[in-house]
Enzyme design. Structure first.
Site, PDB file in Angstrom:
ATOM      1  N   CYS A  17      70.799  41.821  28.676  1.00 39.02           N
ATOM      2  CA  CYS A  17      70.554  43.188  29.150  1.00 39.02           C
ATOM      3  C   CYS A  17      69.510  43.081  30.252  1.00 39.02           C
ATOM      4  O   CYS A  17      69.498  42.097  30.993  1.00 39.02           O
ATOM      5  CB  CYS A  17      70.122  44.099  28.009  1.00 39.02           C
ATOM      6  SG  CYS A  17      68.593  43.613  27.186  1.00 39.02           S
ATOM      7  N   LEU A  18      68.620  44.034  30.366  1.00 46.79           N
ATOM      8  CA  LEU A  18      67.584  43.973  31.388  1.00 46.79           C
ATOM      9  C   LEU A  18      66.458  43.021  30.969  1.00 46.79           C
ATOM     10  O   LEU A  18      66.076  42.147  31.728  1.00 46.79           O
ATOM     11  CB  LEU A  18      67.022  45.367  31.675  1.00 46.79           C
ATOM     12  CG  LEU A  18      65.922  45.433  32.731  1.00 46.79           C
ATOM     13  CD1 LEU A  18      66.458  44.993  34.091  1.00 46.79           C
ATOM     14  CD2 LEU A  18      65.330  46.823  32.800  1.00 46.79           C
TER      15      LEU A  18
END
Length: 162
Positions: free
Chosen positions: A122-123
């Site tokens: 993800c981030l």
């Protein structure tokens, strides 16, 4: 499925211990066998199995399925890690239970079997950890997360843009 000696607490082991087993992280040695079995007992107890940037690069060479669980607008705006597919976290549980033909049509990728190696990102690691937990609860046994996520990737190389 992995032997209990390599999995550690809660049915999850540490990638580094699994990587020490001959043949890669998804072909772990028998329980308690050799250095890998001993190393895993002291590593990552109860934590999500994670990989670093160099480890992810190695796994990509082995054609591991890499699922980025960021939102589509994040991918469109900032780019993606090469050779990853995007399945937003809110769609993941449904996606991992789809008919394989529907999954292929929706994501342009073969649906992973529950025994296939899968890495989530993800981030910065929060959503990928949730994704790993969702996949594990659905019976996927060879799942990892790239906890550094997109933020770490762009420190090493540029993302792909659409």
């Amino acid at each position: 499925m992995f032997g209990a000696g390599l999995l550690g607490a809660g049915g999850r082991g540490c990638w580094r211990a699994l990587r020490a087993a001959r043949g890669g992280w998804w072909r772990a040695a028998a329980p308690g066998a050799g250095a890998a079995g001993a190393a895993s007992r002291g590593l990552c107890a109860g934590g999500a199995p994670g990989v670093s940037y160099p480890e992810l690069k190695d796994l990509k060479k082995a054609n591991v399925l890499h699922i980025d669980v960021r939102e589509r607008w994040e991918i469109d705006r900032f780019g993606r890690i090469p050779a990853s597919i995007n399945i937003p976290l809110g769609e993941l549980v449904e996606a991992l239970q789809m008919d394989p033909a529907d999954f292929k049509k929706q994501y342009n990728q073969n649906m992973p079997a529950k025994s296939d190696p899968v890495v989530f990102s993800c981030l910065a690691g929060t959503r990928s950890k949730q994704a790993l937990n969702f996949a594990t609860s659905l019976g996927f046994s060879r799942v990892l997360q790239y906890a550094g996520g997109f933020e770490d990737w762009v420190k090493h190389e540029p993302p792909e843009k659409k």
